[in-house]
Scaffold this motif. Structure first.
Motif, PDB file in Angstrom:
ATOM      1  N   LYS A 129       4.758   8.751  14.750  1.00 27.41           N
ATOM      2  CA  LYS A 129       4.209   8.493  16.088  1.00 27.41           C
ATOM      3  C   LYS A 129       3.729   7.050  16.250  1.00 27.41           C
ATOM      4  O   LYS A 129       3.091   6.484  15.362  1.00 27.41           O
ATOM      5  N   GLY A 130       4.063   6.506  17.406  1.00 28.84           N
ATOM      6  CA  GLY A 130       3.615   5.160  17.716  1.00 28.84           C
ATOM      7  C   GLY A 130       4.338   4.073  16.958  1.00 28.84           C
ATOM      8  O   GLY A 130       3.905   2.911  16.959  1.00 28.84           O
ATOM      9  N   GLY A 131       5.422   4.428  16.277  1.00 30.76           N
ATOM     10  CA  GLY A 131       6.172   3.440  15.515  1.00 30.76           C
ATOM     11  C   GLY A 131       5.492   3.011  14.236  1.00 30.76           C
ATOM     12  O   GLY A 131       5.880   2.004  13.624  1.00 30.76           O
TER      13      GLY A 131
ATOM     14  N   ILE B 289       0.856  -1.181   0.000  1.00 27.42           N
ATOM     15  CA  ILE B 289       0.000   0.000   0.000  1.00 27.42           C
ATOM     16  C   ILE B 289       0.894   1.234   0.000  1.00 27.42           C
ATOM     17  O   ILE B 289       1.810   1.350   0.827  1.00 27.42           O
ATOM     18  N   VAL B 290       0.642   2.144  -0.939  1.00 28.77           N
ATOM     19  CA  VAL B 290       1.429   3.380  -1.050  1.00 28.77           C
ATOM     20  C   VAL B 290       0.484   4.568  -0.885  1.00 28.77           C
ATOM     21  O   VAL B 290      -0.616   4.580  -1.454  1.00 28.77           O
ATOM     22  N   VAL B 291       0.909   5.531  -0.099  1.00 29.78           N
ATOM     23  CA  VAL B 291       0.150   6.765   0.110  1.00 29.78           C
ATOM     24  C   VAL B 291       0.992   7.923  -0.411  1.00 29.78           C
ATOM     25  O   VAL B 291       2.088   8.182   0.102  1.00 29.78           O
ATOM     26  N   ALA B 292       0.494   8.589  -1.450  1.00 25.56           N
ATOM     27  CA  ALA B 292       1.205   9.726  -2.057  1.00 25.56           C
ATOM     28  C   ALA B 292       0.677  11.027  -1.460  1.00 25.56           C
ATOM     29  O   ALA B 292      -0.535  11.243  -1.395  1.00 25.56           O
ATOM     30  N   ASN B 293       1.586  11.889  -1.041  1.00 26.56           N
ATOM     31  CA  ASN B 293       1.216  13.097  -0.308  1.00 26.56           C
ATOM     32  C   ASN B 293       1.857  14.346  -0.899  1.00 26.56           C
ATOM     33  O   ASN B 293       2.918  14.291  -1.514  1.00 26.56           O
ATOM     34  N   HIS B 294       1.180  15.445  -0.661  1.00 19.52           N
ATOM     35  CA  HIS B 294       1.761  16.760  -0.910  1.00 19.52           C
ATOM     36  C   HIS B 294       1.191  17.683   0.159  1.00 19.52           C
ATOM     37  O   HIS B 294       0.130  18.283  -0.018  1.00 19.52           O
ATOM     38  N   PHE B 295       1.894  17.760   1.284  1.00 20.98           N
ATOM     39  CA  PHE B 295       1.394  18.502   2.425  1.00 20.98           C
ATOM     40  C   PHE B 295       1.399  20.008   2.163  1.00 20.98           C
ATOM     41  O   PHE B 295       2.000  20.492   1.201  1.00 20.98           O
ATOM     42  N   ALA B 296       0.725  20.732   3.041  1.00 17.88           N
ATOM     43  CA  ALA B 296       0.617  22.191   2.914  1.00 17.88           C
ATOM     44  C   ALA B 296       1.993  22.835   2.869  1.00 17.88           C
ATOM     45  O   ALA B 296       2.930  22.403   3.545  1.00 17.88           O
TER      46      ALA B 296
ATOM     47  N   GLN C 173      -3.619  -5.594   9.434  1.00 19.76           N
ATOM     48  CA  GLN C 173      -2.516  -6.505   9.096  1.00 19.76           C
ATOM     49  C   GLN C 173      -1.239  -5.933   9.695  1.00 19.76           C
ATOM     50  O   GLN C 173      -0.668  -4.977   9.166  1.00 19.76           O
ATOM     51  N   ARG C 174      -0.815  -6.516  10.769  1.00 21.64           N
ATOM     52  CA  ARG C 174       0.299  -5.944  11.528  1.00 21.64           C
ATOM     53  C   ARG C 174       1.565  -5.781  10.697  1.00 21.64           C
ATOM     54  O   ARG C 174       2.306  -4.822  10.860  1.00 21.64           O
ATOM     55  N   ASP C 175       1.830  -6.751   9.814  1.00 19.02           N
ATOM     56  CA  ASP C 175       3.083  -6.700   9.050  1.00 19.02           C
ATOM     57  C   ASP C 175       2.881  -6.143   7.637  1.00 19.02           C
ATOM     58  O   ASP C 175       3.675  -6.422   6.730  1.00 19.02           O
ATOM     59  N   ALA C 176       1.818  -5.354   7.425  1.00 17.41           N
ATOM     60  CA  ALA C 176       1.554  -4.786   6.097  1.00 17.41           C
ATOM     61  C   ALA C 176       2.704  -3.912   5.637  1.00 17.41           C
ATOM     62  O   ALA C 176       3.328  -3.188   6.447  1.00 17.41           O
ATOM     63  N   ASP C 177       2.998  -3.971   4.347  1.00 12.81           N
ATOM     64  CA  ASP C 177       3.999  -3.094   3.740  1.00 12.81           C
ATOM     65  C   ASP C 177       3.305  -1.801   3.317  1.00 12.81           C
ATOM     66  O   ASP C 177       2.526  -1.792   2.360  1.00 12.81           O
ATOM     67  N   VAL C 178       3.591  -0.728   4.043  1.00 11.24           N
ATOM     68  CA  VAL C 178       2.982   0.573   3.759  1.00 11.24           C
ATOM     69  C   VAL C 178       4.094   1.594   3.556  1.00 11.24           C
ATOM     70  O   VAL C 178       5.022   1.684   4.370  1.00 11.24           O
ATOM     71  N   LEU C 179       3.983   2.356   2.479  1.00  4.31           N
ATOM     72  CA  LEU C 179       4.927   3.445   2.225  1.00  4.31           C
ATOM     73  C   LEU C 179       4.162   4.753   2.136  1.00  4.31           C
ATOM     74  O   LEU C 179       3.171   4.859   1.406  1.00  4.31           O
ATOM     75  N   VAL C 180       4.605   5.731   2.883  1.00  2.00           N
ATOM     76  CA  VAL C 180       4.055   7.089   2.840  1.00  2.00           C
ATOM     77  C   VAL C 180       5.102   7.952   2.162  1.00  2.00           C
ATOM     78  O   VAL C 180       6.214   8.120   2.678  1.00  2.00           O
ATOM     79  N   VAL C 181       4.761   8.479   1.000  1.00  2.00           N
ATOM     80  CA  VAL C 181       5.765   9.138   0.164  1.00  2.00           C
ATOM     81  C   VAL C 181       5.266  10.514  -0.260  1.00  2.00           C
ATOM     82  O   VAL C 181       4.069  10.804  -0.195  1.00  2.00           O
ATOM     83  N   GLY C 182       6.189  11.365  -0.682  1.00  2.00           N
ATOM     84  CA  GLY C 182       5.779  12.616  -1.304  1.00  2.00           C
ATOM     85  C   GLY C 182       6.509  13.841  -0.807  1.00  2.00           C
ATOM     86  O   GLY C 182       7.509  13.768  -0.081  1.00  2.00           O
ATOM     87  N   ASP C 183       5.963  14.965  -1.218  1.00  2.00           N
ATOM     88  CA  ASP C 183       6.474  16.262  -0.800  1.00  2.00           C
ATOM     89  C   ASP C 183       5.812  16.597   0.537  1.00  2.00           C
ATOM     90  O   ASP C 183       4.710  17.129   0.581  1.00  2.00           O
ATOM     91  N   ILE C 184       6.495  16.275   1.613  1.00  2.00           N
ATOM     92  CA  ILE C 184       5.959  16.480   2.957  1.00  2.00           C
ATOM     93  C   ILE C 184       6.089  17.948   3.353  1.00  2.00           C
ATOM     94  O   ILE C 184       5.439  18.407   4.296  1.00  2.00           O
TER      95      ILE C 184
ATOM     96  N   SER D  36       6.601   1.513   6.838  1.00  2.00           N
ATOM     97  CA  SER D  36       6.058   0.832   8.016  1.00  2.00           C
ATOM     98  C   SER D  36       7.029  -0.254   8.471  1.00  2.00           C
ATOM     99  O   SER D  36       7.905  -0.690   7.700  1.00  2.00           O
ATOM    100  N   PRO D  37       6.890  -0.735   9.712  1.00  2.00           N
ATOM    101  CA  PRO D  37       7.787  -1.792  10.198  1.00  2.00           C
ATOM    102  C   PRO D  37       7.756  -3.054   9.348  1.00  2.00           C
ATOM    103  O   PRO D  37       8.764  -3.773   9.265  1.00  2.00           O
ATOM    104  N   GLY D  38       6.604  -3.314   8.685  1.00  2.00           N
ATOM    105  CA  GLY D  38       6.502  -4.507   7.860  1.00  2.00           C
ATOM    106  C   GLY D  38       7.473  -4.527   6.696  1.00  2.00           C
ATOM    107  O   GLY D  38       7.816  -5.605   6.189  1.00  2.00           O
ATOM    108  N   VAL D  39       7.917  -3.356   6.268  1.00  2.00           N
ATOM    109  CA  VAL D  39       8.847  -3.283   5.135  1.00  2.00           C
ATOM    110  C   VAL D  39      10.174  -3.945   5.472  1.00  2.00           C
ATOM    111  O   VAL D  39      10.843  -4.540   4.613  1.00  2.00           O
ATOM    112  N   GLY D  40      10.586  -3.847   6.727  1.00  2.00           N
ATOM    113  CA  GLY D  40      11.856  -4.461   7.120  1.00  2.00           C
ATOM    114  C   GLY D  40      13.041  -3.716   6.544  1.00  2.00           C
ATOM    115  O   GLY D  40      13.105  -2.480   6.578  1.00  2.00           O
ATOM    116  N   ARG D  41      13.983  -4.432   5.988  1.00  2.00           N
ATOM    117  CA  ARG D  41      15.202  -3.816   5.445  1.00  2.00           C
ATOM    118  C   ARG D  41      14.891  -3.099   4.133  1.00  2.00           C
ATOM    119  O   ARG D  41      14.121  -3.587   3.303  1.00  2.00           O
ATOM    120  N   PHE D  42      15.518  -1.946   3.966  1.00  2.00           N
ATOM    121  CA  PHE D  42      15.335  -1.185   2.728  1.00  2.00           C
ATOM    122  C   PHE D  42      16.574  -0.346   2.464  1.00  2.00           C
ATOM    123  O   PHE D  42      17.408  -0.120   3.361  1.00  2.00           O
TER     124      PHE D  42
END
Length: 612
Positions: free
Chosen positions: A545-547, A472-479, A520-531, A579-585
């Motif tokens: 926050k919260g790991g 799961i990938v979340v693409a962002n462009h924050f304020a 899903q505790r070990d889900a592979d989640v990436l939060v990406v973008g222009d933060i 996310s922690p599920g990604v492991g090594r990167f």
């Protein structure tokens, strides 16, 4: 240190100036026998004579500016013995001055404190003489010897803490030029100064200015920049360089980060809205490229291996079909050559099909076809894309442009999991399908009705599958940071008003990631973008926050943690968090834009590689 007292009346005038941006004149007048330039400048940032008429202030013209804020600088040749008082001052004429450097003049006019950008900007003010009457007494005089600004003269501390009783303003504090860099620069405001050979830390921009550092070893990056590593490491040696000669008469040099401005650069020290203290060069040094004259090279990341998934983020700076084909080709080449054709690319600032034309158009299909065609022409794959069109003019950015995030993906290596694609106002949620987390809408937007996203880009979430494994990938462009005060603000520390919204946005994304991990505790989640914020910021801390997430850029050596260069500071705005599920990167900030005068975007792309 001597301090020229200010009366209650002058304090009232100062307050008025900070509200209006320019101190109003009063009917009082100061005698020519009493007033010299250092009397006007005083020992604080605000003139003790603000609002008063002065007569026959003597000085030698050290620089003339016939464009922009028109006027000239004069400097007294009979200085006092107080380090805090500047001997130079700007004379604002509003029309092209008729004096020239070397003229000995007498100036009568009104002492004002002008705040570039207005009071709301938080900028310090520039002491000047306005509505002047100028008498030239002689010409061809020698200019006052310039004050050298160098590593030994600039203090290590940047600025004093503001006075809490004055709203954290430093305006009323006595200047301490031996203790603080901003106090030193203020004590030289308007004076003829010089810097010797200095490293370029901010490339030449479209406005014909660059940044150097007079401290060769201060926070240096591997490629020659000055790293902005915390709110307390402002890099005191940075100084903006402009030139007095119009570019039509003297072209401004093109310089990249790490080049050297050699020889002497000399001229009056100004203060302006878009950089603070600025050496306005009457004499400009010569740019020598780094690397034995070869210049800075654009980086290339390594290709992903067969079992690695490569995910990148790239702000392509308001890309629309009206941009020249050369921009599309350069960005496409960057994806193929410099980013080594990532499997997934999250794009920020994709504009709609007619760019800034404000006619209600929200589709970006033409923009994306032109870009993906350019990638194919550059030797890359035929990327597919997914996105959600925004509501017209609801996501900030350039009016009519309707910027949004977009997923590109290489269908030869990764597939997109389409699930009831959401629209601009429908939020995606998280459900459990079997043993895995899934999105209710893919692609879909995260909490688009949340006030955290008012006039800002809503996050785009999507499900992908790589070798049968979901990501799961979340693409962002924050304020944006628009509205934040500059490092040279009269408030110390400066006010970062935009941070409040970004923190709320980060909290919303963090909550979404936590939902995924609950399913899903070990889900592979990436939060990406222009933060739009630093790796040490409250925004990044709220994301982590919260790991739930880990900022990938923190795994790099400190001197390589940057994606953007602003006012000579190499800093982080673009990020990939995992996310922690990604492991090594493996993480890479690929420096292809931010350090260069010739840019395809003002951001450097980021890429992460891992095995799902």
């Amino acid at each position: 240190m001597p301090h020229i007292p200010r009366s209650a009346a002058v304090s009232t005038l100062v307050a008025t100036a900070l509200a209006a941006g320019l101190l109003a004149a009063t009917t009082s007048s100061a005698s020519a026998d009493q007033v010299r330039v250092h009397d006007i400048q005083g020992t604080t940032r605000l003139s003790p004579l603000a609002g008063q008429q002065v007569s026959d202030v003597r000085g030698i013209v050290t620089g003339v500016r016939g464009y922009g804020s028109k006027g000239f600088w004069i400097q007294d040749t009979a200085p006092d013995d107080d380090r805090a008082t500047s001997e130079g001052v700007f004379v604002y004429t509003s029309s092209t001055p008729t004096v020239k450097p070397g003229d000995a003049v007498r100036v009568s006019g009104t002492v004002t404190e002008y705040v570039p950008g207005g009071a709301a900007s938080g900028n310090q003010s520039l002491t000047q003489i306005t509505k002047p009457t100028v008498t030239v007494e002689s010409s061809g005089n020698a200019l006052p010897a310039p004050v050298a600004i160098g590593a030994r003269s600039v203090p290590a501390a940047y600025a004093p803490k503001g006075d809490p009783a004055a709203g954290n303003s430093v305006n009323g504090l006595p200047l301490k030029p031996r203790s603080y860099a901003l106090d030193l620069y203020e004590s030289l405001e308007g004076m003829n100064v010089t810097v010797g050979s200095a490293r370029v830390v901010g490339a030449t921009d479209p406005y014909n200015e660059l940044w150097v550092t007079v401290k060769p070893h201060e926070s240096s990056t591997r490629r020659g920049g000055a790293l902005y590593g915390s709110y307390d490491s402002q890099n005191t040696g940075r100084l903006q360089i402009q030139q007095l000669a119009p570019v039509s008469e003297q072209p401004f040099p093109k310089a990249d980060v790490g080049d050297t401005l050699t020889g002497a650069t000399e001229g009056p020290l100004d203060f302006n809205q878009f950089g603070g203290y600025t050496l306005t060069a009457r004499e400009l040094g010569k740019v020598v490229p780094q690397g034995k004259g070869k210049g800075l090279q654009r980086e290339r990341t390594r290709p992903q291996r067969a079992g690695e998934l490569a995910v990148a983020t790239y702000n392509v700076e308001n890309l629309d079909p009206g941009d020249p084909q050369s921009k599309f080709d350069a960005l496409a080449s960057g994806v193929v050559t410099n980013l080594a054709t990532p499997d997934i690319v999250a794009l920020e600032e994709i504009q709609d099909d007619n760019g800034a034309k404000n006619d209600g158009t929200v589709s970006a299909a033409a923009t994306l076809k032109k870009f993906t065609d350019a990638i194919v022409a550059a030797g890359g794959p035929r990327y597919a894309w997914r996105s959600v069109d925004p509501e017209n003019n609801k996501d900030g950015g350039e009016p009519g442009g309707n910027i949004r995030q977009v997923f590109l993906f290489n269908p030869e290596r990764v597939s997109f999991t389409d699930r009831a694609a959401g629209d601009a106002t429908t939020p995606t949620g998280v459900v459990r399908v079997g043993k895995r987390a899934a999105l209710t809408h893919s692609p879909g937007r995260i909490a688009p009705a949340d006030s955290a996203w008012t006039n800002s880009r809503k996050p785009l979430a999507g499900e992908f599958s790589f070798r049968g494994k979901p990501v799961i990938v979340v693409a962002n462009h924050f304020a944006s940071k628009g509205g934040d005060e500059s490092l040279t603000s009269h408030h110390q520390p400066p006010v970062r008003s935009s941070e409040t919204q970004r923190v709320r946005q980060a909290e919303a994304v963090n909550s979404f990631v936590q939902e995924v991990r609950e399913a899903q505790r070990d889900a592979d989640v990436l939060v990406v973008g222009d933060i739009n914020d630093f790796e040490f910021s409250a925004t990044t801390k709220a994301l982590e926050k919260g790991g739930a997430l880990r900022a990938g850029i923190k795994t790099l050596p400190r001197a390589e943690r940057y994606s953007y260069v602003f006012q000579g500071n190499s800093q982080v705005l673009d990020q990939i968090l995992v996310s922690p599920g990604v492991g090594r990167f493996r993480y890479d900030s690929v420096h292809v834009n931010a350090e260069f005068a010739e840019q395809n975007s003002d951001h450097d792309p980021q890429v992460v590689r891992f095995r799902p």
